[in-house]
Scaffold this motif. Sequence first.
Motif, PDB file in Angstrom:
ATOM      1  N   GLY A   1       0.804  -1.204   0.000  1.00 28.00           N
ATOM      2  CA  GLY A   1       0.000   0.000   0.000  1.00 28.00           C
ATOM      3  C   GLY A   1       0.842   1.262   0.000  1.00 28.00           C
ATOM      4  N   ALA A   2       0.326   2.292  -0.624  1.00 30.55           N
ATOM      5  CA  ALA A   2       1.036   3.569  -0.693  1.00 30.55           C
ATOM      6  C   ALA A   2       1.064   4.281   0.655  1.00 30.55           C
ATOM      7  N   LYS A   3       0.219   3.865   1.603  1.00 34.95           N
ATOM      8  CA  LYS A   3       0.178   4.496   2.920  1.00 34.95           C
ATOM      9  C   LYS A   3       1.081   3.794   3.930  1.00 34.95           C
ATOM     10  N   GLU A   4       1.918   2.905   3.449  1.00 34.24           N
ATOM     11  CA  GLU A   4       2.877   2.261   4.338  1.00 34.24           C
ATOM     12  C   GLU A   4       4.114   3.161   4.448  1.00 34.24           C
ATOM     13  N   SER A   5       5.212   2.630   4.926  1.00 33.96           N
ATOM     14  CA  SER A   5       6.403   3.454   5.073  1.00 33.96           C
ATOM     15  C   SER A   5       6.871   3.987   3.715  1.00 33.96           C
ATOM     16  N   LYS A   6       7.668   5.045   3.764  1.00 32.67           N
ATOM     17  CA  LYS A   6       8.118   5.653   2.514  1.00 32.67           C
ATOM     18  C   LYS A   6       9.047   4.729   1.734  1.00 32.67           C
TER      19      LYS A   6
ATOM     20  N   ALA B   1      -3.451   2.725  -3.455  1.00 27.05           N
ATOM     21  CA  ALA B   1      -3.337   4.053  -2.859  1.00 27.05           C
ATOM     22  C   ALA B   1      -3.813   4.082  -1.420  1.00 27.05           C
ATOM     23  N   ASP B   2      -4.777   3.241  -1.074  1.00 27.53           N
ATOM     24  CA  ASP B   2      -5.336   3.258   0.280  1.00 27.53           C
ATOM     25  C   ASP B   2      -4.742   2.181   1.189  1.00 27.53           C
TER      26      ASP B   2
ATOM     27  N   GLU C   1      -2.683   0.153   3.808  1.00 28.62           N
ATOM     28  CA  GLU C   1      -1.922   0.409   5.018  1.00 28.62           C
ATOM     29  C   GLU C   1      -1.297  -0.881   5.520  1.00 28.62           C
TER      30      GLU C   1
ATOM     31  N   TYR D   1      -5.962  -4.761   5.676  1.00 30.29           N
ATOM     32  CA  TYR D   1      -5.567  -4.580   4.274  1.00 30.29           C
ATOM     33  C   TYR D   1      -5.187  -5.910   3.651  1.00 30.29           C
TER      34      TYR D   1
END
Length: 387
Positions: free
Chosen positions: A330-335, A364-365, A367, A372
């Motif tokens: 997911g894009a909302k995980e760590s950078k 995108a959503d 996590e 997830y």
Amino acid sequence: MPIMKKSTGLKLGLLLPLTALVFRAEAQVTIEIRKVPEKTPATDTLFLAGNPNNWNPRNPAFAFKKAANNRFYLTLPQGEGELEYKITRGSWEKGETLANGAGRGNRAYKAKAGKDTIRLEVENWQDNFASPAKVHTAASNVQVLSNEFWMPQLKKSRRVWLYLPPNYATSGKKYPVLYMHDGQNVFDAFYSYSGEWGVDESLNELFKTQGKEVIVVAVDNGGEERMNEYTPWRNARYGGGKGDAYVDFLAQTLKPYIDAHYRTKSEKEHTGVAGSSMGGLISLYAALKHPEVFGRAGVFSPAFWVSPEFYEYAAKTKVAKDLKVYLVAGAKESKEMVPDMARMRDLLVKQGMKPSAFVYEVHADGEHKESYWQREFPKVFSWLFAK
């Protein structure tokens, strides 16, 4: 472990991949706890649990010292980067909450050059409030294969779970097998430390609607040994180095036992391995190290950050032509999550994997948490074991 608890607010972030701290001499932070709840036992030690110590709630190196002014102090190792953390009294059941008992999010601080002090107050503790009763959620076709399955490669025993398809007792058929890690979180919320995947409910629904059938074998993680067993390379800060022994256990001990005692399709094209975070890392490693055993790998939110050696290993390892890999995060995980996973994807392609042999997805959503992975599991499973 898990790679990572995030339930009811208290354990938020335990499974999140770490934001790496790049050390430099001129940055140093001291945390001062100015106030704790009145009911805090005088004999209890306070700890910092966060990304510098893999969210360990009782790491002696991150214990606070109580001063004569009744405040608590901890000076962190020198470094820079974003600090995420919480305060505990040695376990997540005794972690900090908001004053009303509600879970609090991770505390965050971005390190600055020079010395700095963070001053904070702990509003309340989780164990000052009655926790909601946990209930068993495993389906009737889930069982504990053994509470003490012997792992000779690690010289330890471990609980192992078994999911059998709804028609196993009546069909006489043979079935593919999926091996999974973090067994505490796979089937039963009662034993989960961060929410469950609901694999049994998902598979029972897929059986009902699409006729999909599989045996699932889930091995509990070893608690404090989770990090050690889920990576083959030793990390100076976080441990590791027992991953070879763990995947050898899966391939050389557990799988032969399952094949001998249950009706399985034992060929590699019918044998998969899957997990998340550290479990995602070790799943891909298992498939690359034992291509004769595992022909399918479900790699959820892989924690490649902890083992940079994996990239070199992948670059030197010939990928089996019939291996199927599903990479998802997911894009909302760590950078680091998405770039790290993309780097591994590119290495696998360079090693000869065809586009049809793997899926790479970023949501995108998405996590870093069980809900997830639970959502994505049916799609990943269906693709890996598509006929």
